[in-house]
Enzyme design. Structure first.
Site, PDB file in Angstrom:
ATOM      1  N   ASP A 189       0.828  -1.211   0.000  1.00 41.66           N
ATOM      2  CA  ASP A 189       0.000   0.000   0.000  1.00 41.66           C
ATOM      3  C   ASP A 189       0.860   1.257   0.000  1.00 41.66           C
ATOM      4  O   ASP A 189       0.567   2.235  -0.693  1.00 41.66           O
ATOM      5  CB  ASP A 189      -0.981  -0.001   1.176  1.00 41.66           C
ATOM      6  CG  ASP A 189      -0.300  -0.152   2.527  1.00 41.66           C
ATOM      7  OD1 ASP A 189       0.856  -0.620   2.583  1.00 41.66           O
ATOM      8  OD2 ASP A 189      -0.933   0.188   3.550  1.00 41.66           O
ATOM      9  N   TYR A 190       1.949   1.232   0.766  1.00 37.01           N
ATOM     10  CA  TYR A 190       2.839   2.393   0.849  1.00 37.01           C
ATOM     11  C   TYR A 190       3.519   2.655  -0.493  1.00 37.01           C
ATOM     12  O   TYR A 190       3.559   3.795  -0.974  1.00 37.01           O
ATOM     13  CB  TYR A 190       3.877   2.157   1.944  1.00 37.01           C
ATOM     14  CG  TYR A 190       4.784   3.335   2.204  1.00 37.01           C
ATOM     15  CD1 TYR A 190       4.343   4.415   2.967  1.00 37.01           C
ATOM     16  CD2 TYR A 190       6.091   3.369   1.707  1.00 37.01           C
ATOM     17  CE1 TYR A 190       5.171   5.496   3.220  1.00 37.01           C
ATOM     18  CE2 TYR A 190       6.928   4.443   1.952  1.00 37.01           C
ATOM     19  CZ  TYR A 190       6.463   5.504   2.705  1.00 37.01           C
ATOM     20  OH  TYR A 190       7.286   6.579   2.945  1.00 37.01           O
TER      21      TYR A 190
END
Length: 309
Positions: A189-190
């Site tokens: 996600d990052y």
């Protein structure tokens, strides 16, 4: 592992960089005067100013005579930054903002424009990291990561860019990450959000070029920084892939912004990885990830997940 031989020239180069990570921002007297004139009296808005890089950048801009607008969800941390700036004699104003909520961004931006006025330099610095593999990451955390790290850039910039275009001057700084130029296990996600941040900056720069406006952009892509967000991570070769001190990173950022650099990767060795990522097949890049410990760098991640910083 035959591909490791490809690393030998870079390893030799990196071995000559002892002390590089202790670099500080120093310029000649002539350039220093120009920089002071450029920043003094300007309004600088920094998101994620309650701690870490945001707080340190606020101090550096304050030393150069800028007026600071501080945005953070962490009200107490932001007040501490404000207090230290006021003790330095710097004019500053703090706002508590949840950057995952675009309506709150818009509301607070209107407040800033009415209470402070035009923003000359916007530093999109706030970010969060969950440090969880895709299948272990709760949906709400993935959504929040993208909201803070990517979506917020649209709304902060959309609110303050018109004033810059009207005066035909300004600067938009995007603090992204090397995770925006590659993929790392445990950071799905990052990495996705930071790829979005890099793409946002690149497209914005293209739009500004097409408009022939003198509004600058800078995107910053550092590796892991010792701010608390990445507590617990480790790399196999810290000489080449160190956990960077926030002070060093801020020195690099200030130099890049004040000299109008469009792109900054930290440390310099990162430029080699960016080039290799565009040239080598995935199988070789995976071997590099194993060799440098990047593949498992997030295995012992602890982090600080409760703040935008």
């Amino acid at each position: 592992m035959p591909y490791v031989f490809l690393l030998s020239p870079q390893l030799e180069i990196a071995s000559q960089w002892d002390g590089y990570y202790e670099k500080t921002f120093e310029v000649s007297d002539h350039v220093h005067k120009e920089i002071i004139l450029k920043v003094s009296g300007q309004t600088v808005l920094i998101t994620g100013s309650g701690s870490g890089l945001g707080r340190l950048m606020a101090f550096e801009f304050g030393k150069l005579g800028a007026r600071l607008v501080l945005w953070d969800i962490n009200e107490q941390g932001n007040k501490e930054t404000l207090k230290e700036l006021e003790a330095m004699g710097v004019e500053a104003k703090a706002y508590t903002v949840d950057l995952s909520e675009y309506k709150e961004i818009n509301r607070t931006a209107d407040l800033v424009k009415s209470e402070v006025g035009k923003v000359d330099i916007l530093v999109n610095n706030a970010g969060i990291v969950t440090g969880k593999k895709l299948l272990q990451c709760p949906d709400e955390l993935m959504v929040k990561t993208v909201s803070v790290n990517t979506n917020a850039l649209f709304f902060t910039t959309k609110n303050f860019l018109p004033g810059m275009l009207e005066s035909n001057k300004g600067h938009i700084v995007t603090i992204a990450s090397m995770a925006g130029k590659c993929g790392v296990a445990g950071l799905v996600d990052y990495c996705a959000s930071k790829h979005g941040a890099v793409g946002f900056n690149d497209s914005l720069a293209s739009e500004l070029y097409a408009l022939k406006k003198d509004v600058k952009t800078t995107v910053v892509c550092p590796i892991y920084i010792n701010t608390g967000m990445f507590d617990g991570i480790a790399t196999k070769w810290p000489t080449l892939l160190p956990i960077l001190s926030p002070e060093y990173v801020v020195d690099c950022i200030m130099e890049a912004v004040l000299t109008d650099r469009a792109f900054l990767a930290i440390p310099k060795f990162s430029y080699i990885f960016i080039a290799l990522a565009g040239l080598l097949p995935t199988e070789v890049l995976n071997l590099y990830g194993d060799h440098f410990g990047i593949t498992h760098s997030m295995d012992h991640f602890k982090g600080r997940q409760s703040r935008q910083a």
